[in-house]
Design a protein around this motif. Structure first.
Motif, PDB file in Angstrom:
ATOM      1  N   LEU A 162       0.865  -1.164   0.000  1.00 40.31           N
ATOM      2  CA  LEU A 162       0.000   0.000   0.000  1.00 40.31           C
ATOM      3  C   LEU A 162       0.908   1.221   0.000  1.00 40.31           C
ATOM      4  O   LEU A 162       1.719   1.380   0.905  1.00 40.31           O
ATOM      5  N   SER A 163       0.776   2.031  -1.009  1.00 43.07           N
ATOM      6  CA  SER A 163       1.651   3.187  -1.146  1.00 43.07           C
ATOM      7  C   SER A 163       0.842   4.461  -0.967  1.00 43.07           C
ATOM      8  O   SER A 163      -0.185   4.637  -1.637  1.00 43.07           O
ATOM      9  N   VAL A 164       1.269   5.320  -0.036  1.00 44.74           N
ATOM     10  CA  VAL A 164       0.579   6.592   0.201  1.00 44.74           C
ATOM     11  C   VAL A 164       1.615   7.711   0.252  1.00 44.74           C
ATOM     12  O   VAL A 164       2.771   7.477   0.625  1.00 44.74           O
ATOM     13  N   PRO A 165       1.227   8.918  -0.132  1.00 47.48           N
ATOM     14  CA  PRO A 165       2.170  10.040  -0.020  1.00 47.48           C
ATOM     15  C   PRO A 165       2.270  10.509   1.421  1.00 47.48           C
ATOM     16  O   PRO A 165       1.345  10.332   2.235  1.00 47.48           O
ATOM     17  N   GLU A 166       3.390  11.097   1.747  1.00 53.63           N
ATOM     18  CA  GLU A 166       3.603  11.659   3.080  1.00 53.63           C
ATOM     19  C   GLU A 166       2.484  12.640   3.417  1.00 53.63           C
ATOM     20  O   GLU A 166       2.070  13.449   2.584  1.00 53.63           O
ATOM     21  N   GLY A 167       1.962  12.537   4.641  1.00 54.15           N
ATOM     22  CA  GLY A 167       0.900  13.421   5.083  1.00 54.15           C
ATOM     23  C   GLY A 167      -0.500  12.892   4.842  1.00 54.15           C
ATOM     24  O   GLY A 167      -1.471  13.422   5.387  1.00 54.15           O
ATOM     25  N   ALA A 168      -0.619  11.834   4.053  1.00 50.58           N
ATOM     26  CA  ALA A 168      -1.936  11.263   3.747  1.00 50.58           C
ATOM     27  C   ALA A 168      -2.383  10.316   4.854  1.00 50.58           C
ATOM     28  O   ALA A 168      -1.631  10.004   5.788  1.00 50.58           O
ATOM     29  N   ILE A 169      -3.630   9.852   4.742  1.00 51.31           N
ATOM     30  CA  ILE A 169      -4.148   8.840   5.657  1.00 51.31           C
ATOM     31  C   ILE A 169      -3.943   7.466   5.027  1.00 51.31           C
ATOM     32  O   ILE A 169      -4.333   7.232   3.874  1.00 51.31           O
ATOM     33  N   ALA A 170      -3.331   6.561   5.780  1.00 49.90           N
ATOM     34  CA  ALA A 170      -3.178   5.174   5.334  1.00 49.90           C
ATOM     35  C   ALA A 170      -4.258   4.345   6.010  1.00 49.90           C
ATOM     36  O   ALA A 170      -4.477   4.467   7.224  1.00 49.90           O
ATOM     37  N   SER A 171      -4.934   3.515   5.234  1.00 50.55           N
ATOM     38  CA  SER A 171      -6.023   2.687   5.756  1.00 50.55           C
ATOM     39  C   SER A 171      -5.680   1.222   5.536  1.00 50.55           C
ATOM     40  O   SER A 171      -5.503   0.773   4.399  1.00 50.55           O
ATOM     41  N   LEU A 172      -5.560   0.491   6.622  1.00 45.80           N
ATOM     42  CA  LEU A 172      -5.187  -0.922   6.569  1.00 45.80           C
ATOM     43  C   LEU A 172      -6.373  -1.739   7.075  1.00 45.80           C
ATOM     44  O   LEU A 172      -6.968  -1.402   8.099  1.00 45.80           O
ATOM     45  N   ASN A 173      -6.682  -2.808   6.356  1.00 45.33           N
ATOM     46  CA  ASN A 173      -7.882  -3.576   6.663  1.00 45.33           C
ATOM     47  C   ASN A 173      -7.588  -5.031   6.960  1.00 45.33           C
ATOM     48  O   ASN A 173      -6.596  -5.592   6.475  1.00 45.33           O
ATOM     49  N   CYS A 174      -8.485  -5.636   7.716  1.00 48.58           N
ATOM     50  CA  CYS A 174      -8.297  -7.014   8.160  1.00 48.58           C
ATOM     51  C   CYS A 174      -9.675  -7.627   8.386  1.00 48.58           C
ATOM     52  O   CYS A 174     -10.557  -6.971   8.969  1.00 48.58           O
ATOM     53  N   THR A 175      -9.875  -8.851   7.923  1.00 43.56           N
ATOM     54  CA  THR A 175     -11.101  -9.573   8.239  1.00 43.56           C
ATOM     55  C   THR A 175     -10.734 -10.877   8.941  1.00 43.56           C
ATOM     56  O   THR A 175      -9.636 -11.421   8.747  1.00 43.56           O
ATOM     57  N   TYR A 176     -11.645 -11.362   9.759  1.00 34.75           N
ATOM     58  CA  TYR A 176     -11.394 -12.604  10.483  1.00 34.75           C
ATOM     59  C   TYR A 176     -12.605 -13.511  10.368  1.00 34.75           C
ATOM     60  O   TYR A 176     -13.735 -13.050  10.167  1.00 34.75           O
ATOM     61  N   SER A 177     -12.359 -14.797  10.495  1.00 38.39           N
ATOM     62  CA  SER A 177     -13.417 -15.757  10.161  1.00 38.39           C
ATOM     63  C   SER A 177     -14.218 -16.234  11.373  1.00 38.39           C
ATOM     64  O   SER A 177     -15.389 -16.591  11.229  1.00 38.39           O
ATOM     65  N   ASP A 178     -13.607 -16.228  12.577  1.00 34.55           N
ATOM     66  CA  ASP A 178     -14.296 -16.805  13.725  1.00 34.55           C
ATOM     67  C   ASP A 178     -15.027 -15.718  14.514  1.00 34.55           C
ATOM     68  O   ASP A 178     -14.401 -14.845  15.109  1.00 34.55           O
ATOM     69  N   ARG A 179     -16.331 -15.819  14.517  1.00 33.96           N
ATOM     70  CA  ARG A 179     -17.180 -14.794  15.120  1.00 33.96           C
ATOM     71  C   ARG A 179     -16.966 -14.642  16.632  1.00 33.96           C
ATOM     72  O   ARG A 179     -17.244 -13.598  17.199  1.00 33.96           O
ATOM     73  N   VAL A 180     -16.442 -15.690  17.290  1.00 28.94           N
ATOM     74  CA  VAL A 180     -16.299 -15.622  18.754  1.00 28.94           C
ATOM     75  C   VAL A 180     -15.018 -14.905  19.192  1.00 28.94           C
ATOM     76  O   VAL A 180     -14.795 -14.719  20.387  1.00 28.94           O
ATOM     77  N   SER A 181     -14.175 -14.503  18.247  1.00 30.41           N
ATOM     78  CA  SER A 181     -12.936 -13.795  18.598  1.00 30.41           C
ATOM     79  C   SER A 181     -13.266 -12.538  19.399  1.00 30.41           C
ATOM     80  O   SER A 181     -14.240 -11.839  19.113  1.00 30.41           O
ATOM     81  N   GLN A 182     -12.446 -12.251  20.426  1.00 33.34           N
ATOM     82  CA  GLN A 182     -12.764 -11.166  21.346  1.00 33.34           C
ATOM     83  C   GLN A 182     -11.731 -10.057  21.394  1.00 33.34           C
ATOM     84  O   GLN A 182     -12.027  -8.939  21.766  1.00 33.34           O
ATOM     85  N   SER A 183     -10.476 -10.391  21.052  1.00 27.76           N
ATOM     86  CA  SER A 183      -9.381  -9.431  21.214  1.00 27.76           C
ATOM     87  C   SER A 183      -8.666  -9.265  19.883  1.00 27.76           C
ATOM     88  O   SER A 183      -8.393 -10.248  19.200  1.00 27.76           O
ATOM     89  N   PHE A 184      -8.343  -7.987  19.584  1.00 29.75           N
ATOM     90  CA  PHE A 184      -7.793  -7.676  18.263  1.00 29.75           C
ATOM     91  C   PHE A 184      -6.622  -6.720  18.431  1.00 29.75           C
ATOM     92  O   PHE A 184      -6.689  -5.788  19.246  1.00 29.75           O
TER      93      PHE A 184
END
Lengths: 109, 112
Positions: free
Chosen positions: A11-33
């Protein structure tokens, strides 16, 4: 199906911009991230933890959690070249921290 | 203070050697972990100790032998390793399982 998924990037962003990083998980019972930052050749460094739905802010970092959509994200405001690293999303489940493959972020001056 | 220390920083060993990796924390954490990390891959859990008892062994080969002498110390004993065991070995600790894990700097292991 992988338990924790991230776009590997880069993911390439210019200096000063907002970087957005995403993650999905499969187990609905997960509690801590967690989000870790790892510079090349170094160990992972904890930058954010989030346990409940919503946003959590710490300086230039904001973690967002949506348990209904099984989605967690990390926003980095005012990105700096020193933020260039691999960002690992991790989910705690059944006694273990399960990592995504990591997203490489490049912040260009 | 969230410091976890590991020694040595680098280790080169032959396939017939026996060596040990050491990890220490003085944060009062009761859970400690060993991970293995290969280049461009995420850390891979090996062992979990909770209150000085082994709680998880991720089917790690017996040539890796963990030990938790007390609540601050974690060792990983190595013998008869293979070249494919070359990796960065990371120790981590957390207050209890499920809480934030803090990683040490790692030991870079090369098996020749």
């Amino acid at each position: 199906q992988k338990e924790v998924e991230q776009n590997s990037g880069p993911l390439s962003v210019p200096e000063g911009a907002i970087a957005s990083l995403n993650c999905t998980y499969s187990d609905r019972v997960s509690q801590s991230f967690f989000w870790y930052r790892q510079y090349s050749g170094k160990s992972p460094e904890l930058i954010m933890s989030i346990y409940s739905n919503g946003d959590k802010e710490d300086g230039r970092f904001t973690a967002q959690l949506n348990k209904a959509s099984q989605y967690v994200s990390l926003l980095i405001r005012d990105s700096q070249p020193s933020d260039s690293a691999t960002y690992l999303c991790a989910v705690f489940n059944t006694g273990k921290l399960i990592f995504g493959q990591g997203t490489t972020l490049q912040v260009k001056p | 203070d969230t410091e976890v220390t590991q020694t040595p920083k680098h280790l080169v060993m032959g396939m017939t050697n026996k060596k040990s990796l050491k990890c220490e924390q003085h944060m009062g954490h009761r859970a400690m972990y060993w991970y293995k990390q290969k280049a461009k891959k995420p850390p891979e859990l090996m062992f979990v100790y909770s209150y000085e008892k082994l709680s998880i062994n991720e089917s790690v080969p017996s040539r890796f032998s963990p030990e938790c002498p007390n609540s601050s110390l974690l060792n990983l004993h190595l013998h008869a390793l293979q070249p494919e065991d070359s990796a960065l070995y990371l120790c981590a600790s957390s207050q209890v399982e499920g809480h934030e894990q803090y990683f040490g700097p790692g030991t870079r292991l090369t098996v020749t």
